[in-house]
Write a protein that holds these residues in place. Structure first.
Motif, PDB file in Angstrom:
ATOM      1  N   GLY A   1     132.522 -68.403  -5.279  1.00 45.97           N
ATOM      2  CA  GLY A   1     133.897 -68.640  -5.421  1.00 45.97           C
ATOM      3  C   GLY A   1     134.624 -67.750  -4.157  1.00 45.97           C
ATOM      4  O   GLY A   1     135.535 -68.178  -3.273  1.00 45.97           O
ATOM      5  N   TYR A   2     133.885 -66.818  -3.736  1.00 48.47           N
ATOM      6  CA  TYR A   2     134.259 -65.649  -2.568  1.00 48.47           C
ATOM      7  C   TYR A   2     134.288 -66.553  -1.577  1.00 48.47           C
ATOM      8  O   TYR A   2     135.194 -66.693  -0.695  1.00 48.47           O
ATOM      9  N   ALA A   3     133.081 -67.344  -1.395  1.00 50.08           N
ATOM     10  CA  ALA A   3     132.609 -67.703  -0.105  1.00 50.08           C
ATOM     11  C   ALA A   3     133.736 -69.289   0.050  1.00 50.08           C
ATOM     12  O   ALA A   3     133.997 -69.382   1.359  1.00 50.08           O
ATOM     13  N   ARG A   4     133.960 -69.724  -0.936  1.00 49.26           N
ATOM     14  CA  ARG A   4     134.758 -70.969  -0.661  1.00 49.26           C
ATOM     15  C   ARG A   4     136.264 -70.336  -0.260  1.00 49.26           C
ATOM     16  O   ARG A   4     136.760 -71.060   0.611  1.00 49.26           O
ATOM     17  N   SER A   5     136.659 -69.378  -0.865  1.00 47.85           N
ATOM     18  CA  SER A   5     137.917 -68.897  -0.355  1.00 47.85           C
ATOM     19  C   SER A   5     138.124 -68.477   1.053  1.00 47.85           C
ATOM     20  O   SER A   5     138.946 -68.899   1.691  1.00 47.85           O
TER      21      SER A   5
ATOM     22  N   LEU B   1     144.643 -66.870  -0.128  1.00 51.83           N
ATOM     23  CA  LEU B   1     142.987 -67.138  -0.156  1.00 51.83           C
ATOM     24  C   LEU B   1     142.333 -65.729   0.161  1.00 51.83           C
ATOM     25  O   LEU B   1     141.363 -65.522  -0.677  1.00 51.83           O
ATOM     26  N   LEU B   2     142.845 -64.880   0.881  1.00 52.12           N
ATOM     27  CA  LEU B   2     142.117 -63.480   1.134  1.00 52.12           C
ATOM     28  C   LEU B   2     142.143 -62.687  -0.183  1.00 52.12           C
ATOM     29  O   LEU B   2     141.198 -62.285  -0.626  1.00 52.12           O
ATOM     30  N   GLY B   3     143.342 -63.014  -1.120  1.00 47.10           N
ATOM     31  CA  GLY B   3     143.376 -62.294  -2.349  1.00 47.10           C
ATOM     32  C   GLY B   3     142.521 -63.043  -3.244  1.00 47.10           C
ATOM     33  O   GLY B   3     141.635 -62.133  -3.768  1.00 47.10           O
ATOM     34  N   GLN B   4     142.342 -64.184  -3.317  1.00 46.93           N
ATOM     35  CA  GLN B   4     141.274 -64.798  -4.404  1.00 46.93           C
ATOM     36  C   GLN B   4     139.877 -64.545  -3.734  1.00 46.93           C
ATOM     37  O   GLN B   4     139.015 -64.250  -4.766  1.00 46.93           O
ATOM     38  N   ALA B   5     139.569 -64.363  -2.535  1.00 42.65           N
ATOM     39  CA  ALA B   5     138.135 -63.989  -2.206  1.00 42.65           C
ATOM     40  C   ALA B   5     137.867 -62.591  -2.588  1.00 42.65           C
ATOM     41  O   ALA B   5     136.912 -62.371  -3.327  1.00 42.65           O
ATOM     42  N   LYS B   6     138.716 -61.686  -2.529  1.00 40.71           N
ATOM     43  CA  LYS B   6     138.392 -60.300  -3.075  1.00 40.71           C
ATOM     44  C   LYS B   6     138.477 -60.130  -4.479  1.00 40.71           C
ATOM     45  O   LYS B   6     137.637 -59.448  -4.907  1.00 40.71           O
ATOM     46  N   GLU B   7     139.300 -60.868  -5.258  1.00 43.31           N
ATOM     47  CA  GLU B   7     139.277 -60.999  -6.541  1.00 43.31           C
ATOM     48  C   GLU B   7     137.927 -61.164  -7.085  1.00 43.31           C
ATOM     49  O   GLU B   7     137.260 -60.439  -8.287  1.00 43.31           O
ATOM     50  N   GLN B   8     136.901 -62.039  -6.615  1.00 42.71           N
ATOM     51  CA  GLN B   8     135.572 -62.468  -6.835  1.00 42.71           C
ATOM     52  C   GLN B   8     134.720 -61.294  -6.801  1.00 42.71           C
ATOM     53  O   GLN B   8     133.554 -61.387  -7.400  1.00 42.71           O
ATOM     54  N   LEU B   9     135.115 -60.206  -5.941  1.00 43.39           N
ATOM     55  CA  LEU B   9     134.201 -59.093  -5.451  1.00 43.39           C
ATOM     56  C   LEU B   9     134.286 -58.233  -6.681  1.00 43.39           C
ATOM     57  O   LEU B   9     133.632 -57.099  -6.704  1.00 43.39           O
ATOM     58  N   ASN B  10     135.439 -58.216  -7.424  1.00 47.53           N
ATOM     59  CA  ASN B  10     135.532 -57.069  -8.598  1.00 47.53           C
ATOM     60  C   ASN B  10     134.251 -57.336  -9.555  1.00 47.53           C
ATOM     61  O   ASN B  10     133.768 -58.347  -9.539  1.00 47.53           O
ATOM     62  N   GLY B  11     133.953 -56.324 -10.179  1.00 54.90           N
ATOM     63  CA  GLY B  11     132.535 -56.473 -11.042  1.00 54.90           C
ATOM     64  C   GLY B  11     131.396 -55.896 -10.173  1.00 54.90           C
ATOM     65  O   GLY B  11     130.313 -55.598 -10.877  1.00 54.90           O
ATOM     66  N   PHE B  12     131.657 -55.980  -8.898  1.00 56.52           N
ATOM     67  CA  PHE B  12     130.247 -55.676  -8.023  1.00 56.52           C
ATOM     68  C   PHE B  12     130.681 -54.059  -7.907  1.00 56.52           C
ATOM     69  O   PHE B  12     131.828 -53.675  -7.787  1.00 56.52           O
ATOM     70  N   ASP B  13     129.566 -53.443  -7.783  1.00 55.65           N
ATOM     71  CA  ASP B  13     129.617 -52.081  -6.996  1.00 55.65           C
ATOM     72  C   ASP B  13     130.651 -52.027  -5.795  1.00 55.65           C
ATOM     73  O   ASP B  13     130.275 -52.789  -4.708  1.00 55.65           O
ATOM     74  N   SER B  14     131.653 -51.228  -5.930  1.00 58.96           N
ATOM     75  CA  SER B  14     132.627 -51.312  -4.681  1.00 58.96           C
ATOM     76  C   SER B  14     132.088 -50.941  -3.436  1.00 58.96           C
ATOM     77  O   SER B  14     132.448 -51.286  -2.349  1.00 58.96           O
ATOM     78  N   GLU B  15     131.063 -49.933  -3.358  1.00 55.45           N
ATOM     79  CA  GLU B  15     130.408 -49.572  -2.192  1.00 55.45           C
ATOM     80  C   GLU B  15     129.759 -50.665  -1.569  1.00 55.45           C
ATOM     81  O   GLU B  15     129.700 -51.016  -0.226  1.00 55.45           O
ATOM     82  N   SER B  16     128.796 -51.248  -2.385  1.00 57.46           N
ATOM     83  CA  SER B  16     127.789 -52.374  -1.935  1.00 57.46           C
ATOM     84  C   SER B  16     128.716 -53.639  -1.395  1.00 57.46           C
ATOM     85  O   SER B  16     128.544 -54.435  -0.578  1.00 57.46           O
ATOM     86  N   ALA B  17     129.995 -53.816  -2.268  1.00 55.74           N
ATOM     87  CA  ALA B  17     130.958 -54.949  -1.934  1.00 55.74           C
ATOM     88  C   ALA B  17     131.800 -54.834  -0.616  1.00 55.74           C
ATOM     89  O   ALA B  17     132.265 -55.639  -0.022  1.00 55.74           O
ATOM     90  N   ALA B  18     131.632 -53.429  -0.047  1.00 52.03           N
ATOM     91  CA  ALA B  18     132.617 -53.180   0.961  1.00 52.03           C
ATOM     92  C   ALA B  18     132.413 -53.975   2.274  1.00 52.03           C
ATOM     93  O   ALA B  18     133.308 -54.709   2.995  1.00 52.03           O
ATOM     94  N   PRO B  19     130.951 -54.399   2.674  1.00 50.50           N
ATOM     95  CA  PRO B  19     130.981 -55.327   3.969  1.00 50.50           C
ATOM     96  C   PRO B  19     131.674 -56.760   3.597  1.00 50.50           C
ATOM     97  O   PRO B  19     132.183 -57.252   4.332  1.00 50.50           O
ATOM     98  N   LEU B  20     131.583 -57.165   2.468  1.00 55.29           N
ATOM     99  CA  LEU B  20     132.059 -58.704   2.041  1.00 55.29           C
ATOM    100  C   LEU B  20     133.787 -58.471   1.986  1.00 55.29           C
ATOM    101  O   LEU B  20     134.424 -59.415   2.605  1.00 55.29           O
TER     102      LEU B  20
END
Lengths: 349, 349
Positions: free
Chosen positions: B262-266, B318-337
């Motif tokens: 979902g992140y990637a589609r956005s 779209l940027l907001g939707q992309a970031k939304e999908q990264l909730n639930g991951f560890d925030s430090e690990s998700a930082a690059p994405l």
């Protein structure tokens, strides 16, 4: 009557149609040039192996599966890509590559349907290479198998992209784990993907096509080793991949796979030598594509380089080498590959 | 100053070069539009995540591996195919797809180098799609990344076949079992091959390019849903494959892979919306390719269809939707994405 044909075969063997109707020869006298073939076809089965029926049955299986692989109404916005892929894929090829693949799978110990996904993939790659090769800035062909080529029936962007999409579909089809029986382990799937990728890229079709194009229309003829290089890449590599991937899916040993690789390389070169001969000796109507094109385009071919007689001798030599590699396999199981080699040598289109 | 930029970012954020130099923003006030980003970058690390350094390091790793993937003197007869592949592949892309792939692999629990083979494959597929898209009967582009396009630097047959060979090399590279650590099982390799095949063919790039071409120069504008269809196929699909294959290699769960898809589609759609905006607002010199081309060619773009302001609002959404999908991951690990999404949104070339 051409000397190639008369050298190999009795006169009556050459004039009938369809081209498969004389396999197997009906009189023992006609077997004199096929000692191993006689053994495999007569010593272990009640009736001689019927290559004509075999190819009809396997081609029907392949055609049905190919037709299903490209559903007509898959996309809401555009079916153009599918239509063009379907048009070229179903334009009536002889399905030699997928049939070789199925036969090799069985020879290596599997069942033929196991190899169907990768067999389809080899035909998709073959069709894609023709679509791109036919483009105006490439070989500029209007006819293929008696039908308009893809860019003539559609247009150039469609032919280009439908070719690209067929290459992708080949890998999608071959890598789909769920389409193989559970006996086929995932590491074998990874291996066959590698084989397909190798045969279609820098070590295969794309390299062969480019060197071929760059060798056409030069003032000096292409030397024999370069001509062989072209054909080993442009034609043999994909036939090799068809046979080898079939053998991998069938569970063949490394030694079996090596022998079958050797078989495939020989019939691949044989295929091209015969193609060159047919282009020179047959009409466009007989071939279903523009005949005499090689001569007109200053393309180097075996007949141009070493003459028609020596080309036919070379074909005979390659046929012998191919069959040599099949020694050591059970002769009954090897019969389809023996007859397929003969078919490639003696086909009239 | 464009309203898109000023809507998103403080003025000083937009004028500097190189384009990565402001990531991360240096003042807390600049974070007001990136609440989650602030949390991930500031609450869990001593120093803010350095996206500029991250991209430089990862791109260097990717470039070195790409360079090695195409050896210069591999063939005795002809190196032309390799030269053309190497020329286009090393022409200076931002390596967004492979970097996304490496980042997703790590986020899913793997180490970045595990995903390097498939990361390279995504860049090869991307490059191939550009080479074919640039051909005269396609988009007819002479410049790409500030350099001559492949068919201008070489010729059309070479560009066509080098593109084909790059697609094959992508599958060869991605399917090579021995290039992955033993932790990566063969069934995951088969899955990533399927993802790559899907994104490049009828469900991805080839379909998107064809519908795009067939929608250009029409008397009526392309409707919004069709424009989205084009971009989801032409651009999003490959970004999606990059992220998803990385996550598969990293050992991500099905739920994680779904979220990353979902992140990637956005970000894929975001990438294209921003591309449309840049084509309209930047010079050829700034972009390294022909600017204003979409306008000149009657190509439907987001700015043409909904205007520049609404295009920028859509990008924000779209940027907001992309970031939304990264909730639930560890925030430090998700930082690059998170930062990569920002980079795609705010890039100036």
């Amino acid at each position: 009557m051409s000397s190639f044909s008369s050298h190999f075969l009795p006169t009556q063997f050459l004039v009938s149609k369809p081209h498969l109707s004389q396999f197997p020869p009906t009189s023992p006298a006609l077997y004199r040039r096929f000692p191993r073939l006689v053994m495999s076809a007569q010593s272990t089965t009640a009736t001689p192996f019927d290559i004509k029926q075999y190819m009809i049955e396997k081609a029907a299986m392949v055609n049905q599966a190919l037709d299903s692989a490209i559903p007509a109404k898959a996309f809401p916005q555009s079916n153009l890509l599918h239509e063009a892929m379907h048009y070229s894929l179903m334009a009536g090829g002889k399905r030699i590559r997928p049939i070789l693949c199925l036969a090799a799978c069985k020879l290596a110990g599997g069942l033929e349907p196991w190899a169907l996904p990768v067999a389809l993939a080899t035909e998709m790659i073959h069709t894609m290479s023709l679509m791109h090769d036919d483009l105006p800035f490439m070989d500029n062909d209007d006819l293929r198998r008696g039908k308009l080529t893809c860019h003539k029936a559609f247009d150039e962007p469609t032919a280009l992209l439908a070719g690209d999409a067929l290459l992708s579909l080949a890998f999608k089809t071959a890598s789909n784990l769920s389409s193989y029986p559970v006996d086929v382990s995932p590491d074998r799937i990874a291996r066959i993907v590698g084989e397909l990728a190798r045969c279609s890229g820098t070590e295969g079709v794309a390299e062969g096509q480019l060197v071929d194009i760059k060798s056409t229309g030069l003032s000096e003829p292409v030397p024999l080793d370069k001509l062989e290089y072209i054909h080993l890449h442009k034609t043999s590599a994909l036939l090799e991949a068809a046979v080898v991937t079939g053998a991998i899916i069938g569970g063949g040993s490394d030694e079996q796979i090596d022998r079958l690789r050797g078989y495939a390389r020989s019939i691949g070169l044989l295929f091209q030598v015969v193609d060159d001969i047919l282009d020179l000796t047959k009409s466009s109507e007989e071939l279903g594509k523009t005949a005499g094109k090689d001569l007109a385009s200053d393309k180097t071919t075996y007949p141009k380089l070493i003459g028609l007689d020596k080309s036919r001798e070379f074909a005979e030599e390659l046929l012998g080498q191919a069959k040599e590699q099949l020694n050591g396999f059970d002769s009954e199981s090897a019969a389809p590959l023996v007859y397929l080699a003969n078919y490639i040598a003696y086909r009239q289109i």
